[in-house]
Write a protein that holds these residues in place. Structure first.
Motif, short mmCIF file in Angstrom:
data_model
loop_
_atom_site.label_atom_id
_atom_site.label_comp_id
_atom_site.label_asym_id
_atom_site.label_seq_id
_atom_site.Cartn_x
_atom_site.Cartn_y
_atom_site.Cartn_z
N ALA A 510 37.76 43.55 46.00
CA ALA A 510 37.72 43.24 44.46
C ALA A 510 37.38 44.48 43.90
CB ALA A 510 37.16 42.12 44.35
N ASP A 511 36.05 45.09 44.43
CA ASP A 511 35.62 46.14 43.49
C ASP A 511 36.52 47.45 43.27
OD1 ASP A 511 33.46 46.95 42.04
OD2 ASP A 511 32.34 47.41 43.93
N ILE A 512 37.38 47.56 44.57
CA ILE A 512 38.32 48.82 44.52
C ILE A 512 39.43 48.23 43.64
CG2 ILE A 512 40.16 49.80 45.88
CD1 ILE A 512 38.30 49.56 48.39
N LEU A 513 39.92 47.10 43.74
CA LEU A 513 41.03 46.83 42.97
C LEU A 513 40.77 46.75 41.49
CD1 LEU A 513 42.11 43.78 45.03
CD2 LEU A 513 43.57 45.26 44.09
N THR A 514 39.63 46.58 40.80
CA THR A 514 39.13 46.78 39.39
C THR A 514 39.47 48.29 38.88
OG1 THR A 514 36.74 47.35 39.80
CG2 THR A 514 37.51 44.71 39.31
N ALA A 515 39.21 49.12 39.65
CA ALA A 515 39.59 50.64 39.42
C ALA A 515 41.12 51.12 39.10
CB ALA A 515 38.91 51.57 40.48
N TYR A 516 41.90 49.99 39.96
CA TYR A 516 43.28 50.30 39.85
C TYR A 516 44.30 49.36 38.97
CZ TYR A 516 42.50 53.33 43.85
OH TYR A 516 42.15 54.28 44.65
N TYR A 517 43.52 47.99 39.05
CA TYR A 517 44.30 47.29 38.41
C TYR A 517 43.33 46.34 37.52
CZ TYR A 517 47.88 47.95 41.89
OH TYR A 517 48.68 48.64 42.86
N PHE A 518 42.35 46.73 37.03
CA PHE A 518 41.11 46.06 36.16
C PHE A 518 40.96 44.80 36.80
CE2 PHE A 518 43.76 49.44 33.76
CZ PHE A 518 42.80 50.08 33.40
N GLN A 519 40.30 44.05 35.87
CA GLN A 519 39.73 42.61 36.42
C GLN A 519 40.80 41.75 36.78
OE1 GLN A 519 37.70 40.55 33.18
NE2 GLN A 519 36.55 39.24 34.20
N GLY A 520 41.99 41.70 36.22
CA GLY A 520 43.26 41.00 36.50
C GLY A 520 43.67 41.16 37.93
N GLY A 521 43.25 42.45 38.34
CA GLY A 521 44.04 42.73 39.80
C GLY A 521 42.95 42.04 40.79
N ALA A 522 41.53 42.17 40.32
CA ALA A 522 40.90 41.60 41.44
C ALA A 522 40.83 40.02 41.43
CB ALA A 522 39.49 42.05 40.87
N ILE A 523 41.23 39.30 40.34
CA ILE A 523 41.38 38.01 40.32
C ILE A 523 42.77 37.63 41.25
CG2 ILE A 523 41.81 36.04 38.82
CD1 ILE A 523 40.35 37.43 36.64
N GLN A 524 43.67 38.26 40.88
CA GLN A 524 44.85 37.99 41.69
C GLN A 524 44.68 38.09 43.15
OE1 GLN A 524 48.05 40.62 40.82
NE2 GLN A 524 49.74 39.21 41.40
N ASN A 525 44.18 39.22 43.59
CA ASN A 525 43.85 39.45 44.92
C ASN A 525 42.85 38.33 45.65
OD1 ASN A 525 42.17 40.90 47.22
ND2 ASN A 525 44.27 41.45 47.40
N GLY A 526 41.98 37.98 44.80
CA GLY A 526 41.01 36.80 45.19
C GLY A 526 41.58 35.39 45.42
N LEU A 527 42.77 35.15 44.67
CA LEU A 527 43.30 33.85 44.72
C LEU A 527 43.79 33.72 46.07
CD1 LEU A 527 44.90 33.81 41.21
CD2 LEU A 527 43.08 32.57 41.86
N LYS A 528 44.09 34.71 46.94
CA LYS A 528 44.80 34.39 48.17
C LYS A 528 43.67 33.97 49.20
CE LYS A 528 45.43 38.84 49.17
NZ LYS A 528 45.97 39.80 49.80
N TYR A 529 42.34 34.01 48.82
CA TYR A 529 41.49 33.45 49.77
C TYR A 529 40.79 32.11 49.26
CZ TYR A 529 42.04 38.35 51.02
OH TYR A 529 42.48 39.49 51.32
N ASP A 530 40.92 31.76 47.88
CA ASP A 530 40.34 30.78 47.08
C ASP A 530 40.68 29.08 47.72
OD1 ASP A 530 38.93 29.57 45.24
OD2 ASP A 530 40.25 29.97 43.60
#
Length: 565
Positions: A510-530
């Protein structure tokens, strides 16, 4: 008959006289104490041995008054008016980036630039060390000090000097401040071929229009069911909450009613537009940080049986505030009313009372809450927030994960992410990205190399138990058992890193993703595990179960298990 009429007249007149007398007494006591306060301060100002700072002394007096009320009633002197405006609108003049204090460097650094904002546009990166703003050094300054210098009037420019840790280069950027607002919808998209998802961050101005646009776009993409995520949403504009409900509910439906001491504080909000869709199955995700306007939205949709609420009990803020001006350009935010959603309930959780100089903030126990009914006759209760229709508790974060994120003086996780970004110009799409086992092992070795330590909860509790056992005289008899337990609970960082591997991989990703896809990318990725999102998808795909919940045919408890009434 005359005696009867006289008795009835007395019944009507005596309470009126009593209330009139109470009003007179209240006005007298108010005027008396204001005069005393004024005289006390004048005497102090005239005679006290040291010179008083009026702003400080009287400001503390005002704070003392407000401390006896609820936490939402606040005074903003002229110097803090901009802070109030930022609170209401969510906008400020700045560069659009989160900053943090790097414990190892003892300096503020860029943590997360926002998408399409000045910081990202000029090329600032996660980890950049903030050295100087114009002629002012930022070396060793805390984040509050640095933030105050980064903010300013929209349109103003300044020179920002940073050091990029990945290259060691000193770089200077010319940055033009803009009116910054956190993204209202950091992410929306299709989670499956027929289920859409919208994450709403805050109830800022026009947020309902943004949700409406996102909803229409997802319908065009083929959405047959929708998830509205209000977890962590602290609320905002009451009108925006009503307009958001209006997307899913017909025009001219009363959504929320305010009731206060003054008539002008009493107001009923009705839906005022034609809806987009009153039929599509809808799940609203909530948690304990879902508050205020987001509780109006989720609670109203529950009361109207328009959505299934999934997650955990919400915060429970059923109070409404108004802002008003005070002399010399100051402002006040004052709690003026309780709000009531369609079933007639108020979901305020805490009763703020003050007796004999003591503040008694009491939580309303579940046993004292009252039953109300939804449109379909389902039981709901007041007080204590919104109880979800399906309670799904999220996974708890391990102690070691929390320390590595926020309490690690070596900043191992943050430094690892900065190094990772420097080595990878691009990464997989947000919904596909995952840290490999080899990459995690590299992180693990860095943690061990840096001799990271933390305070494990089990060891702390065991030490406390040993103290109590010694105090009560049981320790000597139980000494072998304590020794055996201590051996089993021995602090082992390597073991803990392996035990919590999957969780830590998700956090780092999630921390890495914010650098490439901003907050939205981290949210999208996290939904896989939610877990809560997975349950929402499951419900939307099971129309029979979804309809049974809304009809009251089933009551639902934790983990999505169902019990018949």
């Amino acid at each position: 008959m005359k005696k009867l009429l006289t008795s009835l007249l007395l019944v009507v007149i005596l309470p009126t006289l009593t209330y009139g007398q109470e009003d007179k007494n209240h006005l007298f006591e108010t005027a008396k104490n204001l005069e005393i306060f004024n005289t006390v301060y004048k005497n102090l100002d005239l005679m006290y041995v040291d010179t008083l700072d009026a702003n400080e002394v009287i400001g503390d007096g005002i704070k003392g008054i407000l401390n006896r009320l609820d936490p939402y009633t606040e005074y903003y002197p002229a110097s803090e008016t901009q802070e109030l405006k930022r609170f209401i609108s969510g906008k400020y003049g700045g560069i659009g980036a989160l900053i943090r204090y790097h414990l190892q460097l003892k300096n503020a650094v860029i943590d997360e630039p926002y998408a399409q904002m000045p910081a990202a546009e000029v090329g600032l990166k996660k980890g950049d060390i903030i050295l100087q703003i114009d002629d002012s050094t930022m070396v060793g300054k805390d984040t509050k000090y640095v933030s105050e210098h980064l903010r300013g009037e929209p349109g103003s420019t300044f020179l920002l000097k940073i050091k990029r840790p990945s290259t060691g280069k000193i770089m200077t950027f010319k940055v033009k401040r803009r009116s910054i607002q956190m993204p209202v919808i950091p992410f929306y998209g299709m989670l499956t071929t027929d289920i859409g998802y919208i994450n709403l961050y805050q109830y800022y101005e026009d947020c309902a229009k943004e949700v409406r646009k996102a909803f229409i776009d997802l319908k065009k993409q083929g959405a047959k069911g929708m998830i509205l995520d209000l977890r962590g949403n602290g609320g905002g504009s009451e009108q925006e909450a009503v307009d958001l409900v209006n997307i899913f509910v017909p025009k001219d439906v009363t959504i929320v009613t305010n009731k206060g001491k003054l008539k002008r504080a009493n107001h009923a909000f009705k839906t005022r537009m034609e809806p987009v869709d009153t039929i599509m199955p809808l799940v609203v995700l909530v948690n304990n940080m879902t508050a205020s306007s987001s509780e109006i939205t989720s609670g109203s949709l529950q009361d109207l049986d328009r959505a299934v609420i999934v997650g955990t009990r919400t915060f429970g803020k059923g109070l409404v505030q108004m802002t008003m001006q005070v002399p010399y350009n100051g402002n006040m935010k004052v709690t003026t009313a309780h709000y009531y959603i369609p079933s007639g309930r108020c979901i305020q959780a805490i009763n703020y009372k003050h007796k004999k100089g003591k503040t008694l903030n009491t939580q309303l126990p579940d046993s004292l809450t009252r039953v109300f009914y939804t449109k379909n006759g389902r039981e709901v209760r007041d007080g204590g927030g919104i109880m979800p229709d399906v309670e799904i508790k999220p996974d708890t974060i391990a102690n070691i994960s929390a320390y590595l994120q926020h309490g690690d003086s070596t900043e191992t996780m943050f430094n690892y992410v900065i190094d990772y970004i420097a080595k990878h110009k691009t990464i997989a799409p947000a919904n596909q990205f995952e840290l490999t086992d080899a990459e995690y092992n590299e992180f693990k070795q860095q943690v061990l190399k840096n001799k990271f330590t933390y305070d494990p909860g089990t060891e702390k509790m065991l030490k406390e138990l040993e103290k109590i056992a010694k105090f009560e005289g049981y320790y000597e008899d139980a000494k072998p058992e304590f020794a055996a337990l201590k051996k089993k609970l021995t602090h082992d960082v390597a073991k803990d890193l392996e035990l919590n591997k999957n969780e830590l991989k998700q956090i780092i990703s999630a921390d890495i993703l914010t650098a490439y896809y901003f907050q939205g990318g981290a949210i999208q990725n996290g939904l896989k595990y939610d877990k809560q999102t997975k349950e929402a998808i499951r419900l939307l795909k099971n129309k029979e179960e979804y309809n049974q919940i809304l009809s009251g045919a089933k009551s639902v408890t934790n983990k999505g298990t169902q019990n018949k009434h």
